[in-house]
Design an enzyme around this catalytic site. Structure first.
Site, PDB file in Angstrom:
ATOM      1  N   CYS A 228      42.472  68.949  25.495  1.00  0.00           N
ATOM      2  CA  CYS A 228      41.785  69.240  24.246  1.00  0.00           C
ATOM      3  C   CYS A 228      41.006  68.013  23.769  1.00  0.00           C
ATOM      4  O   CYS A 228      41.403  66.871  24.015  1.00  0.00           O
ATOM      5  CB  CYS A 228      42.820  69.639  23.189  1.00  0.00           C
ATOM      6  SG  CYS A 228      42.158  69.977  21.553  1.00  0.00           S
ATOM      7  N   GLY A 229      39.925  68.251  23.061  1.00  0.00           N
ATOM      8  CA  GLY A 229      39.147  67.155  22.493  1.00  0.00           C
ATOM      9  C   GLY A 229      39.931  66.348  21.467  1.00  0.00           C
ATOM     10  O   GLY A 229      39.579  65.205  21.172  1.00  0.00           O
TER      11      GLY A 229
END
Length: 158
Positions: A35-36
């Protein structure tokens, strides 16, 4: 009901009761290594390192609910350790929304509201649990873990 009424399974398959954290401040976060927001692992680890001797624990729950996690819990935990230096407990892969969600997350959702009502919007939704095992506050995925420090200090000084 409190978090003490639930069990969790670590990334190594060991299941335990959250009762073991009675009287502690607990941070529960649904994680995803792809995930970012994954750089938040570093801040979560900093909070854990700073406060673990003051009875604060961080618990990571990897989830592929949003298609951004490894395929196994051990792979996810290893990635967290190698890339971000995570030493706090990481758990088995779980779902955080829907009928098949981990019962702990059903409890967390029921007892706190976020942008989408009770559902978890995305990875890195964070829940600060007080010393009585109740949800004190919910933080959005975009919220920096450092935003929790003031509330942790408030709970420690009660």
């Amino acid at each position: 009901m409190t978090i003490y009424d639930y069990s969790a399974t670590l990334d190594n398959g060991e299941t335990y009761s959250l009762e073991k954290y009675r009287g502690k401040i607990v941070i529960i976060v649904n994680t995803a290594t792809k995930c970012g927001f994954a750089p938040q692992f570093k801040e979560l680890e900093e909070i854990y390192a700073t406060y673990k001797d003051k009875d604060v624990i961080v618990l990571g729950f990897p989830s592929n609910q949003f298609k951004q996690e490894m395929t196994t819990a051990s792979d996810a935990a290893q990635a967290c350790q190698l890339k971000y230096g995570v030493t706090f407990p990481m758990h088995d892969l779980c779902l955080v929304n829907g009928d098949s969600a981990l019962p702990l997350f059903k409890y967390l959702e029921k007892n706190s509201k976020g942008v989408l009502g009770n559902s978890i919007k995305w990875n890195f939704t964070k829940f600060l649990i007080n010393q009585q095992g109740e949800v004190f506050k919910r933080y959005a995925p975009k919220d920096s873990p450092k935003n929790m420090v003031k509330d942790i200090e408030t709970l420690l000084n009660q």
